[in-house]
Design an enzyme around this catalytic site. Structure first.
Site, mmCIF file in Angstrom:
data_model
loop_
_atom_site.group_PDB
_atom_site.id
_atom_site.type_symbol
_atom_site.label_atom_id
_atom_site.label_comp_id
_atom_site.label_asym_id
_atom_site.label_seq_id
_atom_site.Cartn_x
_atom_site.Cartn_y
_atom_site.Cartn_z
ATOM 1 N N GLU A 118 0.810 -1.255 0.151
ATOM 2 C CA GLU A 118 0.099 -0.413 0.046
ATOM 3 C C GLU A 118 0.874 1.382 0.145
ATOM 4 O O GLU A 118 0.613 1.703 1.069
ATOM 5 C CB GLU A 118 -0.829 -0.325 1.147
ATOM 6 N N GLU A 168 -5.177 -11.139 -1.516
ATOM 7 C CA GLU A 168 -6.405 -10.547 0.608
ATOM 8 C C GLU A 168 -7.940 -10.515 -0.399
ATOM 9 O O GLU A 168 -8.438 -10.066 0.593
ATOM 10 C CB GLU A 168 -5.816 -9.415 0.569
#
Ligand code: XIL
Length: 553
Positions: A157, A263
């Site tokens: 991220e 994920e």
């Protein structure tokens, strides 16, 4: 007649249900495709730790998935809670489980802005100190699991939703170069691991994935060892399914990168009674299916990992109040439509004809055998306890197609692995000066079962000729090897004990294991080389293709 008919019907139904019960995600997945899950523990789970407390959780985890990601235990606050002090305990536990169940492990994550310990976020460091801290962290963690964790989310991220580098402690103090540095350090620590960028809201083509597309090209142009781009895949059914998912994977793939979903979760706004409607479950299944289909239609996408498989343990309810039920199974492990969507899509396999191109040759499943528990006397005489042991045979020829072969039994106890071998060899010779060209028997042991293409410190090659002359490679020496030989009609016996000095043997554990017979049929050199499993002839330098030995209770 009617009765007979209904009996048949019941039998047919029974057969059907048992067949269905045997189907699992990993069982139907295409060769070489990773179907993974996060393993719950740490983070929001607190003391509710299903991995350690729930036997059914472990069974489903082992049965359904061939890859695991630690949901939290490799994040800084868990693994590096005090400066310079690491807690690898829970990671090691999951890795042992993964090894036992033949699961690959994805490492998550080395650089992130969340779940960092306060010593790091509240400490005052010069940029140089912070750089050293980051480098040492990466070297320590990646180095420790070299050969065991084959993929890493190196940076997580690092771009914000506006498409800019995210404002984090790393960017503020180290500048944008920290991303390249992190990849370089990870690559130094494990040159074989595949190194990924990982983020959310980058499944489809949008401003954020465009920014990654730019960033990755810069990194590649600078020679940075980045190998993959991963989209997390946290979706929600109250929003549209992202646009251009396949095209997005394809454009990163065209840069030579691996791609993956790492994920996946598909949450929803729950009705007042907390139970998803049928329509919601169908839409959720559709989202799972479409993400997986996109992956299966792009060559470079070989991993689809869900962020937990059980609704009750999911991170969603903690982080998105009012939303939930994001997983493929309910709290009681009953399968939701999303599970069956993944199952049938995996069973359909690669979705384009060119899909298989470029995939590595599928490896044959290694042979496996079980060692019984017990302690024989090492004297070349067959103690009765050997009669309870399983027998394997060497029949994988690397040199020659006939000649000396062995029938082999194995046993284990708290300290050692025992091998009984009856070698059939009509002509005994040790005229060649090279021990491997003499009539001899070899044992290969990969204690940590890491299946590496080089020898790790726990890997050993033990060789003994019919005269009990011994030679060794790797972690093998007269210090951890005892053998007795005895000539018998038409061959010889080898009885040996190997000290298991790198593991604590326990029932259920699996080791890499193989045996080999070298034969000089009178020619004066090796005319026959036959193993139990390894077909490559390279077990003297690689443990990647050994068979598997399970320690039986
Ligand atoms: C989540 C975990 O699931 C929780 O247990 C933890 O409390 C917080 O983090 N993106 C990521 C994951 O990369 O690491 C996050 O995991 C979910 C979002």
């Amino acid at each position: 007649m009617a009765k007979q008919g209904s009996c048949l019907l019941i039998l047919a139904l029974l057969a059907l249900t048992t067949a269905a019960a045997q189907e699992t995600l990993r069982g139907v997945a295409p060769q070489g495709f990773l179907i993974g899950t996060a393993v719950a523990g740490g983070g929001h789970h607190g003391v509710r730790d299903p991995f350690r407390q729930d036997e059914l959780y472990r069974q489903v985890l082992a049965a359904e998935f061939n890859s695991v990601t630690l949901e939290n235990w490799l994040k800084w606050e868990e693994v590096h809670p005090v400066r310079g002090e690491f807690d690898f305990g829970p990671v090691d536990e999951v890795l042992a489980f993964a090894r036992e169940h033949r699961q690959a492990v994805r490492g998550h994550t080395l650089v992130w802005h969340n779940q960092n310990p306060t010593w790091l976020t509240e400490g005052t460091f010069t940029p140089d100190e912070l750089r050293t801290i980051l480098r040492e962290h990466i070297h320590t963690v990646v180095g420790r699991y070299r050969g065991q964790i084959d993929r890493w989310d190196v940076v997580n991220e690092v771009i914000d939703d506006g498409g800019e580098l995210r404002d984090t402690i790393w960017l503020r103090h180290l500048g944008p170069g920290y991303i390249a540095d992190a990849f370089r350090w990870a690559h130094e620590a494990d040159p074989d691991a595949k190194l990924f960028l990982n983020d959310y809201n980058v499944e489809g083509i949008n401003r954020k994935s465009d920014a990654y597309y730019e960033l990755v090209q810069e990194l590649l142009a600078d020679g940075v060892p980045v190998h993959g781009f991963a989209a997390q895949g946290h979706l929600a059914i109250q929003y549209p399914f992202p646009g251009g998912v396949r095209e997005n994977l394809q454009r990163f793939s065209d840069l030579g990168l691996a791609t993956a979903f790492t994920e996946v979760s598909v949450r929803m706004v729950l009705p007042p009674d907390g139970v998803p409607t049928e329509a919601q479950l169908e839409r959720q299944a559709d989202f799972y299916r479409r993400l997986l289909q996109a992956c299966l239609s792009v060559d470079s996408c070989r991993e689809f990992t869900v962020w937990g498989f059980n609704d009750e343990h999911s991170w969603v309810m903690t982080f998105f109040p009012g939303q939930g039920a994001p997983s493929i199974m309910r709290g009681d492990y009953s399968r939701k439509p999303a599970y069956y969507a993944l199952l049938s899509t995996l069973a359909e396999g690669r979705l384009t004809p060119q899909g298989a191109a470029g995939l590595p040759e599928p490896k044959p499943e290694p042979k496996s055998t079980g060692a019984v528990r017990g302690t024989p006397v090492i004297d070349g005489v067959k103690d009765p306890i050997w009669l309870t042991a399983n027998e394997i045979e060497t029949n994988t020829w690397f040199i020659g197609t006939e000649g000396a072969t062995a029938r082999v039994r194995t046993m284990w106890d708290d300290d050692r692995l025992y091998v009984w071998a009856h070698i059939t060899d009509g002509h005994l010779s040790k005229v060649n000066a090279n021990p491997w060209e003499q009539d001899s028997f070899e044992i290969f042991v990969d204690q940590n079962h890491a299946r590496t293409d080089f020898y790790q410190p726990d890997d050993g090659q033990f060789r003994v000729n019919f005269d009990n002359e011994q030679s060794f490679r790797g972690n093998a020496s007269s210090a951890n090897f005892t053998a007795a030989t005895r000539l018998v009609d038409g061959g010889y016996i080898v009885e040996a004990a190997i000290t298991l000095d790198h593991i604590r043997p326990e029932a259920g554990l699996m080791l890499g294991f193989d045996v080999q017979v070298n034969d000089d049929n009178g020619a004066g050199f090796r005319t026959g080389k036959v193993t139990w499993h390894d077909p490559t002839g390279a077990s003297w330098t690689s443990t990647a293709n050994l068979g598997v030995l399970r320690l039986l209770p």
